[in-house]
Design a protein around this motif. Sequence first.
Motif, PDB file in Angstrom:
ATOM      1  N   VAL A   1      -3.545 -10.183   2.823  1.00  0.00           N
ATOM      2  CA  VAL A   1      -3.972  -8.938   2.243  1.00  0.00           C
ATOM      3  C   VAL A   1      -2.916  -8.088   2.334  1.00  0.00           C
ATOM      4  O   VAL A   1      -2.807  -7.209   1.288  1.00  0.00           O
ATOM      5  N   ARG A   2      -2.167  -7.944   3.403  1.00  0.00           N
ATOM      6  CA  ARG A   2      -1.141  -6.910   3.572  1.00  0.00           C
ATOM      7  C   ARG A   2      -0.239  -7.066   2.490  1.00  0.00           C
ATOM      8  O   ARG A   2       0.435  -6.116   1.896  1.00  0.00           O
ATOM      9  N   SER A   3       0.439  -8.419   2.135  1.00  0.00           N
ATOM     10  CA  SER A   3       1.107  -8.506   1.160  1.00  0.00           C
ATOM     11  C   SER A   3       0.630  -8.236  -0.236  1.00  0.00           C
ATOM     12  O   SER A   3       1.410  -7.603  -0.976  1.00  0.00           O
ATOM     13  N   LEU A   4      -0.682  -8.317  -0.430  1.00  0.00           N
ATOM     14  CA  LEU A   4      -1.295  -7.885  -1.563  1.00  0.00           C
ATOM     15  C   LEU A   4      -1.074  -6.274  -1.844  1.00  0.00           C
ATOM     16  O   LEU A   4      -0.816  -5.707  -2.978  1.00  0.00           O
ATOM     17  N   VAL A   5      -1.407  -5.434  -0.864  1.00  0.00           N
ATOM     18  CA  VAL A   5      -1.277  -4.179  -0.634  1.00  0.00           C
ATOM     19  C   VAL A   5       0.090  -3.837  -0.763  1.00  0.00           C
ATOM     20  O   VAL A   5       0.243  -2.653  -1.809  1.00  0.00           O
ATOM     21  N   ARG A   6       1.027  -4.426  -0.451  1.00  0.00           N
ATOM     22  CA  ARG A   6       2.490  -4.252  -0.681  1.00  0.00           C
ATOM     23  C   ARG A   6       2.859  -4.469  -2.172  1.00  0.00           C
ATOM     24  O   ARG A   6       3.640  -3.411  -2.700  1.00  0.00           O
TER      25      ARG A   6
ATOM     26  N   LYS B   1       0.362   3.908   4.350  1.00  0.00           N
ATOM     27  CA  LYS B   1       1.372   3.588   5.470  1.00  0.00           C
ATOM     28  C   LYS B   1       2.604   3.262   4.610  1.00  0.00           C
ATOM     29  O   LYS B   1       3.602   3.679   5.090  1.00  0.00           O
ATOM     30  N   ILE B   2       2.193   2.435   3.632  1.00  0.00           N
ATOM     31  CA  ILE B   2       3.488   1.584   3.104  1.00  0.00           C
ATOM     32  C   ILE B   2       4.226   2.613   2.125  1.00  0.00           C
ATOM     33  O   ILE B   2       5.295   2.661   2.005  1.00  0.00           O
ATOM     34  N   LEU B   3       3.301   3.481   1.480  1.00  0.00           N
ATOM     35  CA  LEU B   3       4.010   4.614   0.719  1.00  0.00           C
ATOM     36  C   LEU B   3       4.552   5.633   1.431  1.00  0.00           C
ATOM     37  O   LEU B   3       5.806   6.447   1.078  1.00  0.00           O
TER      38      LEU B   3
ATOM     39  N   SER C   1       1.333  -1.314  -4.068  1.00  0.00           N
ATOM     40  CA  SER C   1       2.258  -0.097  -3.700  1.00  0.00           C
ATOM     41  C   SER C   1       3.357   0.044  -4.845  1.00  0.00           C
ATOM     42  O   SER C   1       3.853   1.174  -4.872  1.00  0.00           O
ATOM     43  N   LYS C   2       3.946  -1.160  -5.283  1.00  0.00           N
ATOM     44  CA  LYS C   2       4.958  -0.925  -6.311  1.00  0.00           C
ATOM     45  C   LYS C   2       4.606  -0.430  -7.579  1.00  0.00           C
ATOM     46  O   LYS C   2       5.202  -0.135  -8.510  1.00  0.00           O
ATOM     47  N   VAL C   3       3.153  -0.295  -7.834  1.00  0.00           N
ATOM     48  CA  VAL C   3       2.398   0.233  -8.940  1.00  0.00           C
ATOM     49  C   VAL C   3       2.695   1.704  -9.206  1.00  0.00           C
ATOM     50  O   VAL C   3       2.438   2.411  -8.204  1.00  0.00           O
ATOM     51  N   GLN C   4       3.250   2.176 -10.187  1.00  0.00           N
ATOM     52  CA  GLN C   4       3.732   3.566 -10.394  1.00  0.00           C
ATOM     53  C   GLN C   4       2.608   4.530 -10.634  1.00  0.00           C
ATOM     54  O   GLN C   4       2.521   5.686 -10.062  1.00  0.00           O
ATOM     55  N   ASP C   5       1.648   4.142 -11.479  1.00  0.00           N
ATOM     56  CA  ASP C   5       0.205   4.965 -11.636  1.00  0.00           C
ATOM     57  C   ASP C   5      -0.674   4.889 -10.587  1.00  0.00           C
ATOM     58  O   ASP C   5      -1.201   4.048 -10.252  1.00  0.00           O
TER      59      ASP C   5
END
Length: 634
Positions: A387-392, A427-429, A395-399
């Motif tokens: 799930v953390r990997s999916l959230v990462r 946290k990632i952002l 996080s790369k989506v710009q919109d």
Amino acid sequence: MKIPEHIIEQVRVSSDIVDVVGEAVRLKKAGRNYLGLCPFHGEKTPSFNVQQERGIYKCFGCGKGGNVFTFMMEYYSLSFVEAVRTLAQKAGITIAEDTETDDGKSSQYDAAYNALLTAARFYYSKLQKPEGKIGVDYFKKRGFDPELVKEFALGFAPDAWEETSNELKKQGFSIQAMEDAGLIIKRDDGTGYDRFRGRVMFPIHDQIGRIVGFGARRMNEDPKQPKYINSPQSLVYDKSRVLYGLFQGKQELRAQNSAILVEGYADVLTLHQAGFKNAVASSGTALTKEQLQLLHRYAKNLYIVYDADAAGISAAFRGLEIALEEGFEIKIVQLPKGDDPDSFVKNHGADAFKIYLRDAVSFLDFQADTFKNRGELETPAGMAESVRSLVRTISKVQDPLQRDFMIRSLAGKFGLNESLLYDELKKILSDKFLKQQYNQREQKSAQQNLLKDENPGEAQTGIEQKKQQEVLNPEEELLSSEKMLIDVAVRVRSERQFMINVLKLVPENFFTPFAKRLFEIIIKSEQENIDPLYHSDLTLNESNFLTDLVINREMSTETWIKFGQEALEENTKREIRDCIFQMRLYGIQQELSSLQNQSRTLSIDDQIDIMRKIQSLINQQEEVRREFAPPTFF
């Protein structure tokens, strides 16, 4: 190459800037002009304006602007000569090859491109000869019809050490040109031998259609030889910036607003032949950011089709993350195990492939299914890391709005509390933002150190820094009167002729070097009957400056658009005279100031001489005031 001005003007008149820019930017009619998203910087609201009547463009976001030639130069990284020749070719205008060389670098690039084109024609011609039958048979076996072979300029490199290079020598190409093109491998004694021998050839085109390299497949079963070899990085070929099939498919890419990303040359060729002309491949290299930035200019939706094996899935993951950062809408096409696009279409047909495209899954579903198939969702720890990997990835989506929907979808898929996922995303952002700030500080520090290195042992004073900025931005030196005169001279030909022929205005009447240089080009353009915005002597900086003047004046207000022409005709001559008056006064005042400063350190006799000169300048000042005074009627 130095191209005659009348040819440049002919190319310019024959090149509609809306058509040229429209190949790279989606333009929408807006009044008299066209609007689109700027191709030179990322933006979500269109600020890129194209004026068809004047043949110029301007981005009000990043400041880029110019004409049809500067667009080709900046967007496609061409020299001025390359831009003119490319547009001439599109317009069917012939440019003589025996014109004098412009500079060594330009002619070196031209020689490499021409060597590649000549080699491709040679390889294609070999298919019509007995020694090329092996290549013809191979293409037939792969199901490539003659029209496809011709469209992609496929060919065969003869199985001989120097046959290709000898043919190029006969046509006047040097060893250096062939090496720059990546066609030969140089020996220690300075001679060279053919890089490609006994192989079928796949020419690689850049986005404007120039051949920049080759992919080559061996025809024998020699295990010591690699099955495929590609052109090396060369003077004209950077594999990280080229996509195979893009040039042939760019119209379809725009029409569909989608791209099908595959792995190999054969995949692209088979899909194109089956009607999927929006298929592209990464030319024998891992997918790069530069390739996706290039592709994003043509399409916003991306279907990633990779082999179903572990290597293919890994490649899909890498491409997925980069593509998300570039703003693509992504779907993953999962073909049956053991199939690639080439084999699947041949075995099952185009209609079956359309069904797989229709049923393509979102990147979230693709990643989640991959984790499940690997057994990574079978333990709490494995599920948490997945799930953390999916959230990462999200996080790369710009919109931000898309990210919000994706987080909700992910929470529903795994039965999780949305707030937990939002905390992880924040946290990632936050980490990404801090990293960006750090990188920006490091970059700024490196630039400052570079400036210090260029002036060792000498700290830059405020004056020195100002001088450096003036060199980088010479237009900032312009007097307001100079700027006004240049503006009118560029926009209105009748007033340009009035300045040059009636008022006898010359570059020496201006004070700043930038203004002198611009007016010199304006005079040349009038003598050569060319719009000043298109004169070949203009640098990109100068072209951008003149374009700014024109567009900012013509688009400044609704009043200007409605009444500007009448106001111009009524007031321009007065404005011109006022500007010349201000310039003449400025020149006299500068001389007066200089003489007054000198007088403080001179003897009495010298001071008397200076005073005479000062009085003469004061008299000149009065004469100028009388000359430019408004007429009286009593």
